[in-house]
Design a protein around this motif. Structure first.
Motif, PDB file in Angstrom:
ATOM      1  N   THR A   1     -42.464  10.403  15.493  1.00  0.00           N
ATOM      2  CA  THR A   1     -41.254  10.609  14.694  1.00  0.00           C
ATOM      3  C   THR A   1     -41.281  12.020  14.108  1.00  0.00           C
ATOM      4  O   THR A   1     -42.055  12.868  14.538  1.00  0.00           O
ATOM      5  N   PHE A   2     -40.453  12.268  13.120  1.00  0.00           N
ATOM      6  CA  PHE A   2     -40.402  13.573  12.461  1.00  0.00           C
ATOM      7  C   PHE A   2     -39.944  13.366  11.027  1.00  0.00           C
ATOM      8  O   PHE A   2     -39.382  12.323  10.666  1.00  0.00           O
ATOM      9  N   LEU A   3     -40.198  14.358  10.201  1.00  0.00           N
ATOM     10  CA  LEU A   3     -39.824  14.305   8.791  1.00  0.00           C
ATOM     11  C   LEU A   3     -39.030  15.545   8.431  1.00  0.00           C
ATOM     12  O   LEU A   3     -39.374  16.655   8.841  1.00  0.00           O
ATOM     13  N   CYS A   4     -37.984  15.369   7.666  1.00  0.00           N
ATOM     14  CA  CYS A   4     -37.197  16.489   7.160  1.00  0.00           C
ATOM     15  C   CYS A   4     -37.632  16.797   5.732  1.00  0.00           C
ATOM     16  O   CYS A   4     -37.824  15.890   4.925  1.00  0.00           O
ATOM     17  N   ARG A   5     -37.778  18.057   5.441  1.00  0.00           N
ATOM     18  CA  ARG A   5     -38.133  18.505   4.106  1.00  0.00           C
ATOM     19  C   ARG A   5     -37.206  19.648   3.697  1.00  0.00           C
ATOM     20  O   ARG A   5     -36.582  20.280   4.540  1.00  0.00           O
ATOM     21  N   CYS A   6     -37.149  19.914   2.400  1.00  0.00           N
ATOM     22  CA  CYS A   6     -36.239  20.934   1.881  1.00  0.00           C
ATOM     23  C   CYS A   6     -37.030  22.076   1.265  1.00  0.00           C
ATOM     24  O   CYS A   6     -38.179  21.916   0.862  1.00  0.00           O
ATOM     25  N   ASN A   7     -36.372  23.223   1.183  1.00  0.00           N
ATOM     26  CA  ASN A   7     -36.977  24.375   0.541  1.00  0.00           C
ATOM     27  C   ASN A   7     -37.038  24.168  -0.965  1.00  0.00           C
ATOM     28  O   ASN A   7     -36.399  23.261  -1.516  1.00  0.00           O
TER      29      ASN A   7
END
Length: 280
Positions: A113-119
């Motif tokens: 899978t993958f994970l989204c992260r924010c600045n």
């Protein structure tokens, strides 16, 4: 030549001969073996039905993830986030970040899978993909000394007129008198205070006083008008910040010379019409 061919009429003999030729030229049924013990690949002989039956290869666990049985064969499938390897049986991780994952800012690949992260300055939306700005100013009123201004992904501190930003959050008074950013004339003295400055006359001595220094006025003892007046007047200026807790001592003064029998009295001569100051 069949032994009974001579007994058949000519048309029947021709028909039987064509059937014999067609039977010899037709291919073998894929489920009918050359012998009763051999079947084509993907099949096995069923003694009960006397036919070749499909082999369910999936029961042998040839596939790493999922197996789909097909007539005479099988096919391997992978779970989401994986793809078939070169051997068409094992599954390898798919790097969704390199394949256009729908992360708005930052993408981190993980196994399957993958994970989204924010600045910094943003927080992940509940959809798991997009990022929303964090209003840091709304979290605390102590981030800035004067005013906090929220900006995309960050915040900045602003100071009122007459002040400059110290570091990133504090406000420091601009000394216009020291920097020369004032409009006082040569006959005036620049007096700095918090948030601004004021131009005052350099010579503030009024008759019968005479100026003896930049801020000191002396009343000569030889002048009869000075008999009932203070011998000297010193002009000093100070800047008092607002919103101070009260009561509070602003400044302290004392007589510099004491004469035998002299009585020193202090009073506020002007500028205290509302009674905000008192002497104790």
């Amino acid at each position: 030549m069949l032994p009974f061919a001579s007994c058949l009429p000519g048309s029947l003999l021709l028909w039987a001969f064509l059937l014999l030729l067609l039977g010899a030229a037709s291919p073998q049924d894929p489920e009918e073996p050359d012998s009763y013990t051999e079947c084509t690949d993907g099949y096995e002989w069923d003694a009960d039905s006397q036919h070749c039956r499909d082999i369910d290869e999936c029961r042998y666990r040839y596939c790493q993830h999922r197996c789909v049985n097909l007539p005479g064969s099988f096919r391997c499938q992978c779970e989401p986030g994986f793809q078939l390897g070169p051997n068409n049986r094992s599954c390898v991780d798919v790097n969704e970040c390199d394949m256009g994952a729908p992360c708005e800012q930052r993408c981190f690949n993980s196994y399957g899978t993958f994970l989204c992260r924010c600045n910094q300055g943003y927080e992940l939306h509940r959809d798991g993909f997009s990022c929303s700005d964090i209003d840091e100013c709304g979290y605390s009123s102590y981030l800035c000394q004067y005013r906090c201004v929220n900006e995309p992904g960050r915040f900045s501190c602003h100071c009122p007129q007459g002040y400059q930003l110290l570091a990133t959050r504090l406000c420091q008074d601009i000394d216009e008198c020291e920097t020369g950013a004032h409009q006082c004339s040569e006959a005036q003295t620049c007096v700095n205070f918090h948030g601004g400055y004021r131009c005052v006359d350099t010579n503030r001595c009024v008759e019968p006083y005479v100026q003896v220094s930049d801020n000191r006025c002396l009343c000569p003892a030889s002048n009869p008008l000075c008999r009932e007046q203070p011998s000297s007047i010193v002009h000093r200026y100070m800047s008092i910040t607002s919103e101070r807790s009260v009561p509070a001592d602003v400044f302290q003064i004392q007589a510099t010379s004491v004469y035998p029998g002299a009585y020193n009295a202090f009073q506020i001569r002007s500028g205290n019409t509302q009674g905000d100051f008192y002497i104790r």
